[in-house]
Scaffold this motif. Structure first.
Motif, PDB file in Angstrom:
ATOM      1  N   THR A  43      46.666   8.428  94.844  1.00 64.05           N
ATOM      2  CA  THR A  43      45.811   8.541  93.668  1.00 64.05           C
ATOM      3  C   THR A  43      44.806   9.656  93.903  1.00 64.05           C
ATOM      4  OG1 THR A  43      45.993   6.164  93.222  1.00 64.05           O
ATOM      5  CG2 THR A  43      44.137   7.327  92.207  1.00 64.05           C
ATOM      6  N   ASP A  93      42.376  10.544  88.166  1.00 65.17           N
ATOM      7  CA  ASP A  93      43.078   9.612  87.269  1.00 65.17           C
ATOM      8  C   ASP A  93      44.591   9.696  87.415  1.00 65.17           C
ATOM      9  OD1 ASP A  93      40.678   8.706  86.158  1.00 65.17           O
ATOM     10  OD2 ASP A  93      40.641  10.341  84.684  1.00 65.17           O
ATOM     11  N   ASP A  94      45.084  10.530  88.324  1.00 63.28           N
ATOM     12  CA  ASP A  94      46.532  10.714  88.496  1.00 63.28           C
ATOM     13  C   ASP A  94      47.057   9.940  89.693  1.00 63.28           C
ATOM     14  OD1 ASP A  94      46.752  12.480  86.327  1.00 63.28           O
ATOM     15  OD2 ASP A  94      46.229  14.195  87.591  1.00 63.28           O
ATOM     16  N   LYS A  95      48.291   9.439  89.540  1.00 65.28           N
ATOM     17  CA  LYS A  95      48.954   8.681  90.599  1.00 65.28           C
ATOM     18  C   LYS A  95      50.382   9.193  90.721  1.00 65.28           C
ATOM     19  CE  LYS A  95      47.290   4.328  90.647  1.00 65.28           C
ATOM     20  NZ  LYS A  95      47.189   2.911  90.447  1.00 65.28           N
ATOM     21  N   LYS A  96      50.827   9.435  91.959  1.00 64.14           N
ATOM     22  CA  LYS A  96      52.206   9.891  92.191  1.00 64.14           C
ATOM     23  C   LYS A  96      52.745   9.230  93.447  1.00 64.14           C
ATOM     24  CE  LYS A  96      52.509  14.046  89.673  1.00 64.14           C
ATOM     25  NZ  LYS A  96      52.843  13.628  88.367  1.00 64.14           N
ATOM     26  N   HIS A  99      39.875   9.563  95.632  1.00 62.28           N
ATOM     27  CA  HIS A  99      41.284   9.568  96.030  1.00 62.28           C
ATOM     28  C   HIS A  99      41.567   8.462  97.042  1.00 62.28           C
ATOM     29  CE1 HIS A  99      39.196  12.063  98.995  1.00 62.28           C
ATOM     30  NE2 HIS A  99      40.149  11.724  99.869  1.00 62.28           N
TER      31      HIS A  99
END
Length: 120
Positions: free
Chosen positions: A70, A73-76, A92
Motif C-alpha cells: 500500500t 491510496d493505492d494497493k498492488k 505506506h
C-alpha cells in the motif's frame, strides 16, 4: 542530522547479524553513508510492515516472495522482480502473502535504524 560516517566498502552478508524489526520481520543494514542506505528485509508469510510514513525517499526491490503493498491510496500485489517507489511523507506498508525478501534503499540514511541496529 547526526552523522554515522560510512560503512565499509565490502560487506559480507553472512557476517552481518539479522535484527528483529517486527513479528516475522528481520533486517540487515548493509552499505550506507549519510545520504543513502541499503537494507535487506526478510518477511515470513503473514507478517506485516505496518502502515507508516517518514521523510526519506524510498525505493524497494522485491527479491522474492509476494507482497500486498500500500502506497497512499493505492494497493498492488508485487512479486520477485518488481519494484516500488515511496515519496517522502506518504503513508505506506506491506503484508507478506508469500515468504520473501525486500531490498530497501533510503535517502537520506534512516537514523532510527542506525540507533537500534549497530550490528555492522
Amino acid at each position: 542530522m547526526q552523522s554515522f560516517g560510512a560503512s565499509k566498502e565490502f560487506l559480507i552478508g553472512d557476517e552481518i547479524k539479522w535484527e528483529v524489526a517486527g513479528e516475522g520481520v528481520r533486517r540487515k543494514i548493509m552499505g550506507y553513508d549519510d545520504k543513502i542506505m541499503l537494507v535487506n528485509v526478510e518477511f515470513s508469510k503473514g507478517s506485516v510492515g505496518a502502515l507508516h510514513e517518514h521523510y526519506h525517499s524510498q525505493v524497494t526491490y522485491v527479491v522474492s516472495g509476494q507482497f500486498e503493498v500500500t502506497i497512499g491510496d493505492d494497493k498492488k500485489i508485487l512479486k520477485g522482480g518488481d519494484c516500488f517507489y515511496i515519496p517522502p511523507h506518504v503513508l505506506h506498508g506491506a503484508i507478506c502473502l508469500e515468504e520473501g525478501i525486500l531490498i530497501d534503499v533510503f535517502s537520506p540514511i534512516r537514523e532510527d535504524f542506525m540507533k537500534t541496529g549497530m550490528n555492522y
